[in-house]
Each structure stands twice: as C-alpha cells, then as structure tokens.
Write a protein that holds these residues in place. Structure first.
Motif, PDB file in Angstrom:
ATOM      1  N   LYS A 110       0.864  -1.182   0.000  1.00 47.25           N
ATOM      2  CA  LYS A 110       0.000   0.000   0.000  1.00 47.25           C
ATOM      3  C   LYS A 110       0.903   1.235   0.000  1.00 47.25           C
ATOM      4  O   LYS A 110       1.463   1.616   1.026  1.00 47.25           O
ATOM      5  CB  LYS A 110      -0.903  -0.021   1.239  1.00 47.25           C
ATOM      6  CG  LYS A 110      -1.912   1.111   1.290  1.00 47.25           C
ATOM      7  CD  LYS A 110      -2.776   1.003   2.523  1.00 47.25           C
ATOM      8  CE  LYS A 110      -3.793   2.128   2.596  1.00 47.25           C
ATOM      9  NZ  LYS A 110      -4.622   2.030   3.825  1.00 47.25           N
ATOM     10  N   ILE A 111       1.057   1.852  -1.172  1.00 43.73           N
ATOM     11  CA  ILE A 111       2.009   2.944  -1.349  1.00 43.73           C
ATOM     12  C   ILE A 111       1.398   4.266  -0.886  1.00 43.73           C
ATOM     13  O   ILE A 111       0.267   4.605  -1.253  1.00 43.73           O
ATOM     14  CB  ILE A 111       2.443   3.060  -2.825  1.00 43.73           C
ATOM     15  CG1 ILE A 111       3.031   1.731  -3.305  1.00 43.73           C
ATOM     16  CG2 ILE A 111       3.457   4.175  -2.995  1.00 43.73           C
ATOM     17  CD1 ILE A 111       4.260   1.289  -2.539  1.00 43.73           C
ATOM     18  N   LYS A 112       2.182   5.011  -0.092  1.00 38.87           N
ATOM     19  CA  LYS A 112       1.791   6.349   0.351  1.00 38.87           C
ATOM     20  C   LYS A 112       2.994   7.281   0.275  1.00 38.87           C
ATOM     21  O   LYS A 112       4.141   6.840   0.258  1.00 38.87           O
ATOM     22  CB  LYS A 112       1.243   6.311   1.785  1.00 38.87           C
ATOM     23  CG  LYS A 112      -0.189   5.808   1.883  1.00 38.87           C
ATOM     24  CD  LYS A 112      -0.772   6.093   3.245  1.00 38.87           C
ATOM     25  CE  LYS A 112      -2.252   5.720   3.301  1.00 38.87           C
ATOM     26  NZ  LYS A 112      -2.842   6.044   4.625  1.00 38.87           N
ATOM     27  N   ARG A 113       2.695   8.577   0.246  1.00 34.07           N
ATOM     28  CA  ARG A 113       3.731   9.609   0.195  1.00 34.07           C
ATOM     29  C   ARG A 113       3.474  10.603   1.323  1.00 34.07           C
ATOM     30  O   ARG A 113       2.406  11.206   1.387  1.00 34.07           O
ATOM     31  CB  ARG A 113       3.718  10.305  -1.168  1.00 34.07           C
ATOM     32  CG  ARG A 113       4.831  11.326  -1.348  1.00 34.07           C
ATOM     33  CD  ARG A 113       4.616  12.099  -2.645  1.00 34.07           C
ATOM     34  NE  ARG A 113       5.679  13.060  -2.865  1.00 34.07           N
ATOM     35  CZ  ARG A 113       6.642  12.924  -3.743  1.00 34.07           C
ATOM     36  NH1 ARG A 113       6.698  11.843  -4.518  1.00 34.07           N
ATOM     37  NH2 ARG A 113       7.561  13.860  -3.899  1.00 34.07           N
ATOM     38  N   LYS A 114       4.455  10.752   2.227  1.00 30.04           N
ATOM     39  CA  LYS A 114       4.314  11.651   3.368  1.00 30.04           C
ATOM     40  C   LYS A 114       5.598  12.460   3.546  1.00 30.04           C
ATOM     41  O   LYS A 114       6.668  12.044   3.114  1.00 30.04           O
ATOM     42  CB  LYS A 114       4.014  10.859   4.646  1.00 30.04           C
ATOM     43  CG  LYS A 114       2.649  10.181   4.641  1.00 30.04           C
ATOM     44  CD  LYS A 114       2.373   9.516   5.976  1.00 30.04           C
ATOM     45  CE  LYS A 114       0.980   8.900   6.005  1.00 30.04           C
ATOM     46  NZ  LYS A 114       0.674   8.252   7.305  1.00 30.04           N
ATOM     47  N   THR A 115       5.436  13.617   4.203  1.00 31.98           N
ATOM     48  CA  THR A 115       6.566  14.500   4.462  1.00 31.98           C
ATOM     49  C   THR A 115       6.725  14.681   5.971  1.00 31.98           C
ATOM     50  O   THR A 115       5.739  14.946   6.675  1.00 31.98           O
ATOM     51  CB  THR A 115       6.362  15.876   3.796  1.00 31.98           C
ATOM     52  OG1 THR A 115       6.182  15.691   2.382  1.00 31.98           O
ATOM     53  CG2 THR A 115       7.554  16.777   4.034  1.00 31.98           C
ATOM     54  N   TYR A 116       7.985  14.547   6.440  1.00 27.12           N
ATOM     55  CA  TYR A 116       8.276  14.657   7.871  1.00 27.12           C
ATOM     56  C   TYR A 116       9.346  15.730   8.089  1.00 27.12           C
ATOM     57  O   TYR A 116      10.072  16.121   7.161  1.00 27.12           O
ATOM     58  CB  TYR A 116       8.753  13.312   8.424  1.00 27.12           C
ATOM     59  CG  TYR A 116       7.689  12.245   8.400  1.00 27.12           C
ATOM     60  CD1 TYR A 116       6.821  12.075   9.463  1.00 27.12           C
ATOM     61  CD2 TYR A 116       7.547  11.409   7.294  1.00 27.12           C
ATOM     62  CE1 TYR A 116       5.838  11.107   9.442  1.00 27.12           C
ATOM     63  CE2 TYR A 116       6.566  10.438   7.258  1.00 27.12           C
ATOM     64  CZ  TYR A 116       5.718  10.284   8.338  1.00 27.12           C
ATOM     65  OH  TYR A 116       4.738   9.326   8.298  1.00 27.12           O
ATOM     66  N   LEU A 117       9.432  16.194   9.326  1.00 26.53           N
ATOM     67  CA  LEU A 117      10.391  17.233   9.703  1.00 26.53           C
ATOM     68  C   LEU A 117      11.261  16.742  10.852  1.00 26.53           C
ATOM     69  O   LEU A 117      10.840  15.929  11.668  1.00 26.53           O
ATOM     70  CB  LEU A 117       9.668  18.518  10.125  1.00 26.53           C
ATOM     71  CG  LEU A 117       8.743  19.167   9.089  1.00 26.53           C
ATOM     72  CD1 LEU A 117       8.003  20.341   9.728  1.00 26.53           C
ATOM     73  CD2 LEU A 117       9.519  19.608   7.859  1.00 26.53           C
ATOM     74  N   SER A 118      12.495  17.285  10.891  1.00 25.48           N
ATOM     75  CA  SER A 118      13.393  17.050  12.019  1.00 25.48           C
ATOM     76  C   SER A 118      14.183  18.337  12.270  1.00 25.48           C
ATOM     77  O   SER A 118      14.231  19.231  11.406  1.00 25.48           O
ATOM     78  CB  SER A 118      14.345  15.878  11.732  1.00 25.48           C
ATOM     79  OG  SER A 118      15.228  16.193  10.672  1.00 25.48           O
ATOM     80  N   ASP A 119      14.792  18.456  13.432  1.00 24.55           N
ATOM     81  CA  ASP A 119      15.565  19.658  13.756  1.00 24.55           C
ATOM     82  C   ASP A 119      16.789  19.756  12.849  1.00 24.55           C
ATOM     83  O   ASP A 119      17.520  18.772  12.635  1.00 24.55           O
ATOM     84  CB  ASP A 119      16.004  19.628  15.218  1.00 24.55           C
ATOM     85  CG  ASP A 119      14.809  19.720  16.156  1.00 24.55           C
ATOM     86  OD1 ASP A 119      13.781  20.304  15.737  1.00 24.55           O
ATOM     87  OD2 ASP A 119      14.892  19.205  17.294  1.00 24.55           O
ATOM     88  N   GLY A 120      16.993  20.980  12.308  1.00 27.12           N
ATOM     89  CA  GLY A 120      18.102  21.204  11.391  1.00 27.12           C
ATOM     90  C   GLY A 120      19.426  21.474  12.085  1.00 27.12           C
ATOM     91  O   GLY A 120      19.559  21.377  13.315  1.00 27.12           O
ATOM     92  N   GLU A 121      20.422  21.868  11.277  1.00 24.17           N
ATOM     93  CA  GLU A 121      21.791  22.031  11.762  1.00 24.17           C
ATOM     94  C   GLU A 121      21.913  23.157  12.777  1.00 24.17           C
ATOM     95  O   GLU A 121      22.660  23.048  13.762  1.00 24.17           O
ATOM     96  CB  GLU A 121      22.713  22.289  10.567  1.00 24.17           C
ATOM     97  CG  GLU A 121      24.188  22.406  10.915  1.00 24.17           C
ATOM     98  CD  GLU A 121      25.053  22.619   9.696  1.00 24.17           C
ATOM     99  OE1 GLU A 121      26.290  22.730   9.856  1.00 24.17           O
ATOM    100  OE2 GLU A 121      24.503  22.677   8.570  1.00 24.17           O
ATOM    101  N   THR A 122      21.191  24.283  12.580  1.00 21.35           N
ATOM    102  CA  THR A 122      21.322  25.438  13.479  1.00 21.35           C
ATOM    103  C   THR A 122      20.449  25.331  14.725  1.00 21.35           C
ATOM    104  O   THR A 122      20.553  26.168  15.619  1.00 21.35           O
ATOM    105  CB  THR A 122      20.960  26.724  12.711  1.00 21.35           C
ATOM    106  OG1 THR A 122      19.617  26.633  12.227  1.00 21.35           O
ATOM    107  CG2 THR A 122      21.910  26.929  11.544  1.00 21.35           C
TER     108      THR A 122
END
Length: 275
Positions: A110-122
């Motif tokens: 079951k194919i899905k497309r999602k976008t996630y976030l994480s804390d960046g370099e700064t």
C-alpha cells in the motif's frame, strides 16, 4: 381461535360424560346369578351403542380441531418487513466483493507519500542533511533494504517475505465471509432443488476459504521500493524528509527516527509528561 376453544371445551365435556357413563355401566362384582345376567344383557347392548356414538362424535371433533389448526398454520405469514429484508440483502451483496479485494491487496504494498520534519543544523541538538541521511541509510540497511539509486532522491529496494500469520488471517476472513453468504442463501432459497443434487447445502462454500491462503502464498515474496528525498529550509533550522513507500514501513520509520509529520503538532502523552 374461538372455534378451537369451543372444540376443546366440547371434548372436555365429552370425555367427562364418557367416564361417567362407564362408571354407571360397570357390572357389580357381587352379583353372579343367571337371572341378573339375563336382565343386564339388554342394557349392555344399549350402553355399547351409546359408547360407539360417543367415539364417533369424538373422532369428528378431533378431525375438526386438526383441520382448524392446519388452516391457521397455513394462513400464518412472516411478520418481518420484506423491504427491510431485501435492502439488507442488497447491501450485503454489494459489500461481499470486499473479501476478494482484501485477498488481492495482500499481495501488493500500500504505497503512500508523506513529508516529515526534524531539527536542522542550526537548531539545538539538530542534525545536518548528511547526518540525517546517514541515520536513514542505517535504518534501511537494518531492515534488509539496499540502495538502488543515490541522487537527489535515494531509492531503496527490499524483499518482503511471505507471512504465515497473514495467510491464516486471510483464510479466517474468507471463512467468515463464506459462512455468512451460505446463511443468506440458505434462507433465501429454502425450496430450491437442483437436478442431480436435490436441496443444496450452501455451507459447503466454506470449503473454498483455504484457497485464499494458497493464493497469497503462491504469490511469493515481493520487492518493495522506498524513496527518500532530503531538503532543508533557508535558516537550516528544519530538515524536510519526503518519503514514498509502503505505508507500514513508513509508520515504523518515523517512530524509530522520532520524526514529526509536516503540518501535525505532536502532543505529549501522560507518561511522557511525567517522565
């Protein structure tokens, strides 16, 4: 019902009369003289005629009562609403193909497309894109995925093995579906007679349920592709990770790597707040 009650009352009176007459006509055991036997011969014949008449009347009343009961049973009709019954039957027929859909979908991802976030370099305790890519690479290799293409979009490919529990689950679901279908057919076609078979036993359809597991097992192992794209914002405070692949694998991945779904706010649970 009034007629049946009247007949029953007549039978009770009749049987009580019969028992009374038999009590009066029973000869006394204390008299054995020939004169007494000659004098009672004529009354005995009369009593026999009365008993025959009573038996004839009893049989007539019993036959009338039987006919009335049979007539009432014939006129009885089902009390359920036929419109409601056929509406429910139609909804069931429309939903029944879902069993076949469940079996077919078990052999593909079951194919899905999602976008996630994480804390960046700064950000505090953040990670740059290279570190984030390294964590994702380690996770995918630990789950038997190999890199097929490395570029702006990293493509992983892994082999998903067949599952015995999934096969048994499909057999169980199909068994329930076939049993419910057999029950519906058994009610709907009670008087159906097939040539050479007679009255069919629709519950034999349950014997088809193991073929769902056989179909799943014969489909073999499958290969799943997993695509990951990394990007960061202008301030490097957040890393944006776009993932496309199997829904179950995506769910495991973001929980393991502690990612946040874009547009969603994480709410800490009671256990997390207490710790």
């Amino acid at each position: 019902m009034t007629k049946v009650t009247a007949i029953a009352s007549a039978l009770m009176v009749l049987f009580s009369t019969t028992s009374t007459s038999s009590a009066f006509t029973t000869p006394s055991p204390s008299f054995h003289s020939k004169t007494t036997q000659r004098s009672t011969h004529q009354p005995l014949s009369l009593n026999m005629m009365v008993d025959m008449d009573i038996l004839s009347t009893s049989s007539t009343l019993i036959s009338d009562a039987t006919a009335v009961v049979a007539d009432v049973a014939t006129k009885m009709e089902p009390t359920y609403s036929k419109a409601s019954y056929y509406t429910t039957l139609g909804l069931y027929v429309m939903s029944f193909p879902g069993i076949w859909s469940q079996i077919k979908r078990s052999t593909s991802a079951k194919i899905k497309r999602k976008t996630y976030l994480s804390d960046g370099e700064t950000a505090d305790n953040g990670k740059d894109l290279r570190q984030q890519a390294g964590e994702i690479m380690a996770y995918m290799k630990a789950n038997n995925y190999e890199v097929v293409e490395a570029g702006e979009v990293i493509t992983f490919r892994g082999l998903v093995q067949r599952s015995k529990s999934q096969a048994f689950f499909l057999v169980f679901c199909t068994l329930l579906g076939m049993a419910s279908l057999a029950l519906v057919l058994q009610i709907q076609f009670q008087d159906l007679v097939l040539p050479g078979i007679g009255h069919p036993n629709w519950f034999y359809l349950c014997l088809l349920s193991p073929y769902a597991g056989i179909y799943y097992w014969n489909s073999g192992d499958r290969e799943d592709d997993f695509k990951v794209k990394l990007a960061s914002n202008d301030d490097d405070t957040e890393n944006e990770i776009t993932i496309e692949g199997n829904d179950e694998e995506i769910e495991r991945m973001w929980r393991t790597l502690e990612l946040r779904e874009k547009g969603m706010v994480k709410v800490e649970g009671l256990l997390e707040q207490g710790s």
